[in-house]
Design a protein around this motif. Structure first.
Motif, PDB file in Angstrom:
ATOM      1  N   UNK A 172     -26.253  53.733  80.944  1.00 54.72           N
ATOM      2  CA  UNK A 172     -26.638  52.584  80.125  1.00 54.72           C
ATOM      3  C   UNK A 172     -26.845  52.980  78.675  1.00 54.72           C
ATOM      4  N   UNK A 173     -27.554  54.077  78.463  1.00 55.40           N
ATOM      5  CA  UNK A 173     -27.854  54.505  77.106  1.00 55.40           C
ATOM      6  C   UNK A 173     -26.574  54.864  76.347  1.00 55.40           C
ATOM      7  N   UNK A 174     -25.657  55.542  77.016  1.00 55.05           N
ATOM      8  CA  UNK A 174     -24.402  55.914  76.355  1.00 55.05           C
ATOM      9  C   UNK A 174     -23.512  54.702  76.123  1.00 55.05           C
ATOM     10  N   UNK A 175     -23.516  53.768  77.063  1.00 53.90           N
ATOM     11  CA  UNK A 175     -22.771  52.524  76.847  1.00 53.90           C
ATOM     12  C   UNK A 175     -23.273  51.807  75.603  1.00 53.90           C
ATOM     13  N   UNK A 176     -24.601  51.807  75.418  1.00 56.22           N
ATOM     14  CA  UNK A 176     -25.183  51.150  74.256  1.00 56.22           C
ATOM     15  C   UNK A 176     -24.806  51.903  72.977  1.00 56.22           C
ATOM     16  N   UNK A 177     -24.867  53.227  73.016  1.00 61.25           N
ATOM     17  CA  UNK A 177     -24.419  54.007  71.864  1.00 61.25           C
ATOM     18  C   UNK A 177     -22.974  53.682  71.503  1.00 61.25           C
ATOM     19  N   UNK A 178     -22.107  53.608  72.505  1.00 56.46           N
ATOM     20  CA  UNK A 178     -20.693  53.348  72.254  1.00 56.46           C
ATOM     21  C   UNK A 178     -20.467  51.938  71.717  1.00 56.46           C
ATOM     22  N   UNK A 179     -21.282  50.980  72.182  1.00 53.63           N
ATOM     23  CA  UNK A 179     -21.140  49.605  71.704  1.00 53.63           C
ATOM     24  C   UNK A 179     -21.581  49.469  70.251  1.00 53.63           C
ATOM     25  N   UNK A 180     -22.653  50.166  69.881  1.00 52.20           N
ATOM     26  CA  UNK A 180     -23.200  50.045  68.530  1.00 52.20           C
ATOM     27  C   UNK A 180     -22.475  50.963  67.554  1.00 52.20           C
ATOM     28  N   UNK A 181     -22.073  52.134  68.023  1.00 47.60           N
ATOM     29  CA  UNK A 181     -21.462  53.147  67.164  1.00 47.60           C
ATOM     30  C   UNK A 181     -20.190  53.683  67.818  1.00 47.60           C
TER      31      UNK A 181
END
Length: 289
Positions: A172-181
């Motif tokens: 989840x955390x990496x998915x969010x990183x990839x979505x934002x950056x």
């Protein structure tokens, strides 16, 4: 993989000052850390506020300390009446981290609004919380980049989803990183705490996916069986069942060369003398991490 047993000068050991928060104030904790050869810390905002930011900045400088992180920003979910407060509080956290010379601001993102931010209207819409978290991080990232302060998202154990984090897995955390950056342009990454991810069957491939550029902080402690409290029942390294060395080996294989930050939030260890806790912590760092 680094040989911590041979780390005579404790270069890779960091004290998360929450480990001994019940014993004394932050300045006294820092003095005790020096007695035990510890020169890397990760302080909490409330501990800094209790003695004053300027005094802590001076103590870090004069004591030759460095930081492995600063705890914490986040708690984004809130009702409309509290969103400006959330934004302003997180910007203050960025400014404090920069003043202290922290390499990252650890982000505990928050759960349901009324449980994360007292006073917010009750809600059980965790999907909305996740949306608010994504929006809050994206907005804060611009401010943090201007201050040259990386944001380290810390996924927490799912049992902490209601109050502390609707971000519960490394995926989840990496998915969010990839979505934002998506361009991986910097300033956004992960604080990986073994206490929160040891159980996750995907953790090893997700660590590999993370890469060195997103790996910002590494926290260690242990999971006791039985555990008495998910919040304050952590164990000292070696007293539980987490494969700490396996997880450390995985992040070091990425090229991570940062500190092993000991964060033992524990009613048991909080009841023990400060110097006893630090002495045991140093020994377990060398033998169990």
């Amino acid at each position: 993989m680094r040989d911590l047993s041979a780390d005579a000068f404790l270069r890779y050991l960091s004290l998360n000052t929450g480990t001994v928060r019940a014993q004394d104030d932050l300045l006294s904790i820092m003095e005790a850390a020096q007695r035990h050869g510890i020169s890397v810390i990760s302080p909490w905002r409330d501990q800094v506020a209790a003695v004053g930011l300027d005094r802590v900045v001076a103590a870090v400088r004069d004591g030759g300390f460095s930081l492995s992180g600063y705890c914490r920003g986040g708690l984004f979910p809130a009702d409309a009446a509290h969103r400006a407060e959330v934004r302003d509080d997180n910007r203050r956290a960025v400014d404090e981290a920069a003043a202290l010379g922290a390499p990252c601001l650890v982000m505990v993102v928050g759960g349901l609004p009324h449980l994360s931010r007292p006073g917010s209207a009750p809600s059980t819409d965790i999907a909305l919380s996740r949306t608010q978290v994504a929006d809050g991080i994206a907005e804060l990232l611009d401010y943090a980049r201007a201050a040259d302060m990386p944001l380290a998202l810390e996924p927490l154990h799912p049992m902490m989803a209601p109050e502390r984090s609707c971000l519960c897995t490394l995926r989840q955390a990496l998915d969010l990183c990839d979505a934002i950056d998506p361009e991986r342009s910097g300033g956004l990454g992960i604080a990986l705490d073994v206490y929160h991810v040891w159980w996750d069957f995907e953790v090893m491939p997700q660590i590999e996916r993370m890469g060195a550029d997103r790996m910002l902080a590494f926290h260690v402690c242990d999971w006791l069986v039985p555990t008495t409290s998910v919040l304050s029942g952590r164990g000292m390294m070696g007293d539980g069942i987490i494969e700490i060395r396996k997880l450390r080996g995985a992040v070091e294989a990425l090229g991570f060369d940062g500190a092993c930050e000991v964060e033992v939030l524990s009613d048991d260890w909080w009841a023990r003398p400060l110097d006893e806790v630090l002495s045991v912590m140093v020994e377990r760092y060398r033998t169990a991490c």
